[in-house]
Design an enzyme around this catalytic site. Structure first.
Site, PDB file in Angstrom:
ATOM      1  N   ASP A   8       0.823  -1.222   0.000  1.00 56.51           N
ATOM      2  CA  ASP A   8       0.000   0.000   0.000  1.00 56.51           C
ATOM      3  C   ASP A   8       0.850   1.261   0.000  1.00 56.51           C
ATOM      4  O   ASP A   8       0.448   2.297   0.525  1.00 56.51           O
ATOM      5  CB  ASP A   8      -0.952   0.025   1.207  1.00 56.51           C
ATOM      6  CG  ASP A   8      -1.736  -1.259   1.349  1.00 56.51           C
ATOM      7  OD1 ASP A   8      -2.334  -1.695   0.350  1.00 56.51           O
ATOM      8  OD2 ASP A   8      -1.743  -1.838   2.455  1.00 56.51           O
ATOM      9  N   LYS A  68       2.306   2.064  -5.163  1.00 52.52           N
ATOM     10  CA  LYS A  68       2.995   1.511  -6.329  1.00 52.52           C
ATOM     11  C   LYS A  68       2.248   1.797  -7.621  1.00 52.52           C
ATOM     12  O   LYS A  68       2.858   1.945  -8.676  1.00 52.52           O
ATOM     13  CB  LYS A  68       3.191   0.006  -6.168  1.00 52.52           C
ATOM     14  CG  LYS A  68       4.198  -0.387  -5.108  1.00 52.52           C
ATOM     15  CD  LYS A  68       4.483  -1.873  -5.114  1.00 52.52           C
ATOM     16  CE  LYS A  68       3.307  -2.695  -4.651  1.00 52.52           C
ATOM     17  NZ  LYS A  68       2.955  -2.460  -3.231  1.00 52.52           N
ATOM     18  N   GLY A  92      -4.125  -4.561  -4.585  1.00 55.64           N
ATOM     19  CA  GLY A  92      -4.793  -3.601  -5.457  1.00 55.64           C
ATOM     20  C   GLY A  92      -3.935  -2.389  -5.758  1.00 55.64           C
ATOM     21  O   GLY A  92      -3.147  -1.950  -4.926  1.00 55.64           O
ATOM     22  N   HIS A  93      -4.078  -1.884  -6.963  1.00 58.79           N
ATOM     23  CA  HIS A  93      -3.460  -0.623  -7.357  1.00 58.79           C
ATOM     24  C   HIS A  93      -4.569   0.313  -7.823  1.00 58.79           C
ATOM     25  O   HIS A  93      -5.480  -0.108  -8.536  1.00 58.79           O
ATOM     26  CB  HIS A  93      -2.483  -0.805  -8.527  1.00 58.79           C
ATOM     27  CG  HIS A  93      -1.294  -1.633  -8.210  1.00 58.79           C
ATOM     28  ND1 HIS A  93      -0.729  -1.702  -6.951  1.00 58.79           N
ATOM     29  CD2 HIS A  93      -0.542  -2.444  -8.998  1.00 58.79           C
ATOM     30  CE1 HIS A  93       0.322  -2.509  -6.989  1.00 58.79           C
ATOM     31  NE2 HIS A  93       0.452  -2.981  -8.210  1.00 58.79           N
ATOM     32  N   THR A 135      -7.088 -11.817   2.874  1.00 61.05           N
ATOM     33  CA  THR A 135      -8.222 -11.225   2.178  1.00 61.05           C
ATOM     34  C   THR A 135      -9.310 -12.254   1.893  1.00 61.05           C
ATOM     35  O   THR A 135     -10.391 -11.898   1.422  1.00 61.05           O
ATOM     36  CB  THR A 135      -7.777 -10.607   0.840  1.00 61.05           C
ATOM     37  OG1 THR A 135      -7.203 -11.638   0.020  1.00 61.05           O
ATOM     38  CG2 THR A 135      -6.771  -9.494   1.071  1.00 61.05           C
ATOM     39  N   GLN A 158       1.996  -6.321  -2.989  1.00 62.06           N
ATOM     40  CA  GLN A 158       2.243  -6.301  -1.548  1.00 62.06           C
ATOM     41  C   GLN A 158       3.561  -5.562  -1.247  1.00 62.06           C
ATOM     42  O   GLN A 158       3.913  -4.631  -1.942  1.00 62.06           O
ATOM     43  CB  GLN A 158       2.237  -7.716  -0.967  1.00 62.06           C
ATOM     44  CG  GLN A 158       0.872  -8.364  -0.923  1.00 62.06           C
ATOM     45  CD  GLN A 158       0.621  -9.273  -2.106  1.00 62.06           C
ATOM     46  OE1 GLN A 158       1.527  -9.781  -2.735  1.00 62.06           O
ATOM     47  NE2 GLN A 158      -0.634  -9.504  -2.402  1.00 62.06           N
ATOM     48  N   GLY A 202     -11.243  -2.657   1.010  1.00 63.02           N
ATOM     49  CA  GLY A 202     -11.850  -1.544   1.730  1.00 63.02           C
ATOM     50  C   GLY A 202     -11.491  -1.516   3.196  1.00 63.02           C
ATOM     51  O   GLY A 202     -11.992  -0.683   3.952  1.00 63.02           O
ATOM     52  N   LYS A 258      -9.717  -0.761   6.642  1.00 62.64           N
ATOM     53  CA  LYS A 258      -8.984   0.367   7.195  1.00 62.64           C
ATOM     54  C   LYS A 258      -7.567  -0.068   7.531  1.00 62.64           C
ATOM     55  O   LYS A 258      -7.347  -1.128   8.111  1.00 62.64           O
ATOM     56  CB  LYS A 258      -9.685   0.875   8.458  1.00 62.64           C
ATOM     57  CG  LYS A 258      -9.063   2.106   9.066  1.00 62.64           C
ATOM     58  CD  LYS A 258      -9.862   2.563  10.286  1.00 62.64           C
ATOM     59  CE  LYS A 258      -9.228   3.798  10.925  1.00 62.64           C
ATOM     60  NZ  LYS A 258      -9.991   4.228  12.122  1.00 62.64           N
ATOM     61  N   ARG A 259      -6.592   0.735   7.147  1.00 61.30           N
ATOM     62  CA  ARG A 259      -5.190   0.415   7.411  1.00 61.30           C
ATOM     63  C   ARG A 259      -4.741   0.979   8.750  1.00 61.30           C
ATOM     64  O   ARG A 259      -5.168   2.057   9.156  1.00 61.30           O
ATOM     65  CB  ARG A 259      -4.300   0.973   6.292  1.00 61.30           C
ATOM     66  CG  ARG A 259      -4.581   0.353   4.936  1.00 61.30           C
ATOM     67  CD  ARG A 259      -3.817   1.048   3.826  1.00 61.30           C
ATOM     68  NE  ARG A 259      -4.246   0.524   2.521  1.00 61.30           N
ATOM     69  CZ  ARG A 259      -4.327   1.246   1.420  1.00 61.30           C
ATOM     70  NH1 ARG A 259      -4.040   2.538   1.438  1.00 61.30           N
ATOM     71  NH2 ARG A 259      -4.715   0.691   0.282  1.00 61.30           N
ATOM     72  N   ASP A 267       2.849  14.561   1.225  1.00 57.50           N
ATOM     73  CA  ASP A 267       1.862  15.598   1.529  1.00 57.50           C
ATOM     74  C   ASP A 267       0.952  15.236   2.697  1.00 57.50           C
ATOM     75  O   ASP A 267       0.353  16.124   3.323  1.00 57.50           O
ATOM     76  CB  ASP A 267       0.998  15.882   0.292  1.00 57.50           C
ATOM     77  CG  ASP A 267       0.323  14.636  -0.249  1.00 57.50           C
ATOM     78  OD1 ASP A 267       1.044  13.715  -0.675  1.00 57.50           O
ATOM     79  OD2 ASP A 267      -0.925  14.576  -0.243  1.00 57.50           O
ATOM     80  N   THR A 293       4.079  13.692  -4.742  1.00 64.26           N
ATOM     81  CA  THR A 293       3.440  14.663  -3.850  1.00 64.26           C
ATOM     82  C   THR A 293       1.921  14.715  -3.997  1.00 64.26           C
ATOM     83  O   THR A 293       1.284  15.587  -3.391  1.00 64.26           O
ATOM     84  CB  THR A 293       4.021  16.072  -4.090  1.00 64.26           C
ATOM     85  OG1 THR A 293       3.853  16.426  -5.471  1.00 64.26           O
ATOM     86  CG2 THR A 293       5.492  16.114  -3.723  1.00 64.26           C
TER      87      THR A 293
END
Length: 431
Positions: free
Chosen positions: A13, A16, A40-41, A131, A225, A303, A305-306, A334, A415
């Site tokens: 995450d 990439k 996912g990307h 997952t 990953q 979906g 939450k990280r 940022d 950024t």
């Protein structure tokens, strides 16, 4: 001609998708070499978001050949669904634009079911946090030499015996879990329903890539990953089921290691992870909430939450060594805008000792305590900056300290999610 491998240097995450898309403009061929449709990307191109989970990032750009290598475990139904979603966005992925290795192992419905059942029955502290898409069980079958591979769909004479061999392993597991066995005819029907949709994409990928290399075409190898989820080098057992490090690019696509010229490590300006497992710099407080909100830290595929925390230079330095990283792409700088102070983990304390590495032991990983260096934050925005001169002085100081602590230079600085908001220091596709 330099070929480039892109890997995540943390727990995935790291952004990439944008970097691979940015590099794909310079590449002729884009290759996925491990993982499955659990990663996912998100690509943002001309204001349109493309969410990819199995297909290489190059598929959304014309004039590029995309490749799914043998190191990927391939869910044919997820593949067809992803093609349909892209078609709705105007992207036509033809067999001329995409090649899939004939020897890639398939993810079947039985794998996803087993994956989810195991997680449901696992107790607290033993749940991995997968997952549930069948990635692990598919790799288990591959290593156990009972996998159904893509090429098997083209050989109906031998496929039934291969299905019987697969179910001789899975059905006893299902009985032990108290669920119904899988009928061989039903599984053969499942494969038959999808075969004609995926077989046109099948090819000898090793030959395709060898020809491309000999013709001097630039190849971009795209990992999924991150390093800390590597089955050997990550926070085991809270890892994925494949090797995610740069060396897997060769094994997972059928090229020799000499074909790789530059390793780019995608590195987030802070740290996140999903699922279970150790996370020394995790901030389960207002700082973590700030990073999660500002960084929109939710999984592209799930979906979920990280978990969020400060930048961990110990882990990234270790990833630099494990991958042979030549330079990093530092992303999401940022997100740190507006903080009064910013902390960086420079080492750990473990049982009264100071160490500069993440121990391999699960117990020790859970006990390490971060040692921080604190920097003054910056109040002005870095979002959208396209030159070093446009960055606040404190932001530049932060980036330089990251370089020093991890032992690798910043090759690109991102950024914002927009591909143009990228500061190029070193072009990985240098001649």
């Amino acid at each position: 001609m330099t070929n480039v491998v892109v890997v995540g240097s943390q727990w995935g995450d790291e952004g990439k998708g944008k970097i691979v898309d940015w590099l794909s403009e310079r590449a002729d061929v884009v290759v996925r070499f491990q993982g499955g449709h659990n990663a996912g990307h998100t690509l943002v191109i001309d204001g349109v978001s493309y969410k990819l989970s199995l297909l290489p990032s190059g598929v959304v750009r014309g004039g590029k050949l995309s490749v799914i290598g043998n190191g990927v475990v391939f869910d044919p139904h997820a593949f067809v669904a992803e093609l349909e979603r892209l078609a709705e966005l105007g992207v036509d992925v033809t067999p001329e634009r995409l090649k899939i290795a004939e020897n890639t192992a398939l993810i079947l419905s039985v794998h996803g079911e087993l994956d989810r059942m195991r997680e449901e029955k696992a107790g607290k502290g033993t749940r991995i946090g997968t997952t549930g898409r069948g990635i692990g069980p598919a790799y288990e079958d591959k290593v156990g030499r009972r996998a159904i591979r893509l090429m098997d769909l083209a050989d109906p004479d031998t496929l039934p015996a291969k299905v019987d061999r697969l179910l001789a392993h899975h059905n006893p597991l299902r009985r032990g879990l108290g669920v119904a066995e899988v009928d061989a005819a039903a599984l053969l029907g499942e494969l038959g329903d999808v075969a004609d949709k995926v077989l046109p994409y099948m090819d000898r990928v090793w030959k395709v890539l060898d020809d491309a290399r000999r013709d001097g075409r630039r190849i971009l190898f795209e990992g999924a990953q991150g390093t800390l989820l590597d089955i050997d080098h990550g926070t085991y057992p809270f890892v994925t089921s494949s090797n995610t490090v740069a060396g897997q690019a060769a094994t997972g696509s059928g090229v020799g290691p000499g074909a790789i010229g530059y390793v780019l490590g995608i590195t987030k300006a802070y740290t996140t992870r999903v699922g279970e497992g150790p996370f020394p710099t995790e901030q389960d407080n207002e700082i973590g909430a700030f990073l999660g909100e500002q960084g929109r830290e939710f999984g592209t595929v799930t979906g979920r939450k990280r978990r969020c925390g400060w930048f961990d230079a110990v882990l990234v330095r270790q990833a630099v060594a494990a991958n042979g990283i030549d330079g990093i792409a530092l992303t999401k700088l940022d997100v740190l805008d507006g903080l009064d102070e910013i902390r960086i983990c420079t080492g750990y304390r473990l049982d009264g000792q100071t160490i500069d590495y993440l121990p391999a032991s699960q117990g020790a990983q859970a006990r390490v305590e971060p040692i921080y260096e604190t920097l003054e934050g910056w109040k002005s925005s870095t979002r959208g900056a396209r030159s070093w001169a446009a960055l606040p002085a404190q932001a530049v100081k932060y980036v330089r300290l990251v370089e020093e602590l991890i032992g690798a230079p910043v090759a690109l600085l991102s950024t914002s999610p927009e591909r143009e908001d990228t500061i190029l220091v070193t072009d990985p596709f240098r001649d």
